[in-house]
Design an enzyme around this catalytic site. Structure first.
Site, PDB file in Angstrom:
ATOM      1  N   HIS A  75       0.856  -1.200   0.000  1.00  0.00           N
ATOM      2  CA  HIS A  75       0.000   0.000   0.000  1.00  0.00           C
ATOM      3  C   HIS A  75       0.890   1.247   0.000  1.00  0.00           C
ATOM      4  CE1 HIS A  75      -3.851  -2.241   0.822  1.00  0.00           C
ATOM      5  NE2 HIS A  75      -2.934  -3.142   1.176  1.00  0.00           N
TER       6      HIS A  75
ATOM      7  N   TYR B 232       4.049  -4.993   9.534  1.00  0.00           N
ATOM      8  CA  TYR B 232       3.910  -3.537   9.538  1.00  0.00           C
ATOM      9  C   TYR B 232       5.072  -2.900  10.295  1.00  0.00           C
ATOM     10  CZ  TYR B 232      -0.990  -3.810   7.933  1.00  0.00           C
ATOM     11  OH  TYR B 232      -2.133  -4.030   7.221  1.00  0.00           O
TER      12      TYR B 232
END
Length: 347
Positions: free
Chosen positions: A64, A332
């Site tokens: 992303h 992440y």
């Protein structure tokens, strides 16, 4: 009073303990890094696979990568406070810093080439706690396990000769992971919208809401747009950044809104399988309205330094037993550490 002196055996036992503790710590460090089991899937391998797919783009998120920051507020209706004691669900207003993005690791990818989009949000409660959530504009996750997700990334890597995924590798993946067939069927008929503002974003993973009495409720959630869906058109395919342009134009005319809809699981619904959509007759609660009124570029923007770790949760929300959640959190963190290190000029 003088303490009795230790015997030789006692002294040796204490020395052994002193020696064993560092060895255990070293062993744990090596295990966590994957050196003791080279074939074990680690967050490093997962992030490396994403980098191979999207290319090397220092300073950007590993997935992303292309997106914008958004700022606004969440106006809670109070309806979800019966399910969760989290402060943000009580009637009132909670500031939000979020991010719209498209999937993939290429920050320069044309918007129209990526059908899957995302909304990430950080809610800032008055008591200092935060709720961070990352949602995607698709109805369910392609695979159930972390290993399957890694295998999917490997199977869809571009072939060195053609620059495109190898159909034979994808077919082999489907044979080994038939649970992905519904996702491919959805993707084949899906027509993306012409705007982030009209996309519905879903948590996909399940979580537990904890009420004031300590009772646990298995839930998922969605941000449902107030704007009407319009399919992507040819003019949007001529603008590589049409999503950002559209958002700026819409916000110039007024705020954009989504309702936070909480779906409560039935007695037999599972929380550990994001590939399965719960039946449509499940209880749904409108927890309030998200109002976005500003967007900024992501580099140096308000969202740049936020890791939208799905396990940063306020009192009143806990993780389910979905194995994807821990993997998302770990990956992440790896991505965040790498890009902030690079942004600091250390690469």
């Amino acid at each position: 009073m003088n303490k009795p002196s230790l015997s030789t055996r006692q002294k040796l036992a204490r020395l052994a303990i002193v020696a064993v503790i560092p060895l255990l710590l070293i062993g744990l460090f090596l295990w966590a890094g994957g050196w003791l089991a080279p074939k074990r899937l680690t967050s490093d391998k997962l992030v490396a696979a994403l980098e191979k797919s999207g290319g090397n783009h220092p300073g950007y998120r590993r997935n992303h990568a292309k997106g914008v920051c958004i700022l606004g507020d969440f106006f809670a209706s109070g309806n979800a406070s019966t399910l969760s004691r989290a402060a943000l669900f009580a009637p009132g207003v909670t500031p939000v810093v979020g991010r719209f993005a498209i999937a993939g690791g290429n920050p320069n990818a044309p918007d129209y080439t990526v059908p899957v989009r995302s909304m990430a949000l950080a809610f800032y409660q008055k008591n200092g706690e935060q709720w961070r959530t990352g949602m995607n504009a698709m109805p369910f996750f392609p695979v159930q396990s972390v290993q399957s997700f890694y295998d999917l990334q490997s199977a869809t890597l571009p072939d060195a000769k053609t620059g495109k995924p190898d159909p034979a590798k994808i077919q082999a993946f489907v044979q080994q992971h038939p649970e992905i067939k519904p996702f491919f069927a959805w993707a084949k008929q899906y027509v993306p919208s012409s705007s982030w503002a009209s996309d519905r974003f879903n948590s996909l993973n399940a979580f537990n809401f904890i009420d004031a009495e300590g009772n646990s409720h298995l839930v998922r959630w969605s941000m449902v747009p107030h704007a009407d869906y319009q399919p992507i058109e040819a003019k949007e395919k001529g603008d590589t950044n049409f999503l950002q342009s559209d958002l700026q134009q819409r916000l110039a005319q007024g705020p954009q809104k989504w309702d936070l809809i909480i779906t409560v699981a039935g007695p037999h619904d599972r929380g550990n399988d994001a590939t399965v959509v719960w039946p449509a007759d499940r209880q749904m609660i409108n927890a309030g309205t998200l109002i976005i009124n500003k967007t900024t570029p992501q580099q140096h923007g308000a969202c740049n330094d936020i890791n939208y770790d799905p396990l940063i949760l306020p009192n009143g929300i806990t993780a389910s037993d979905d194995p994807l959640l821990n993997a998302r959190s770990s990956a992440y963190a790896k991505s965040y550490n790498a890009r902030t290190y690079e942004q600091a000029g250390a690469h």
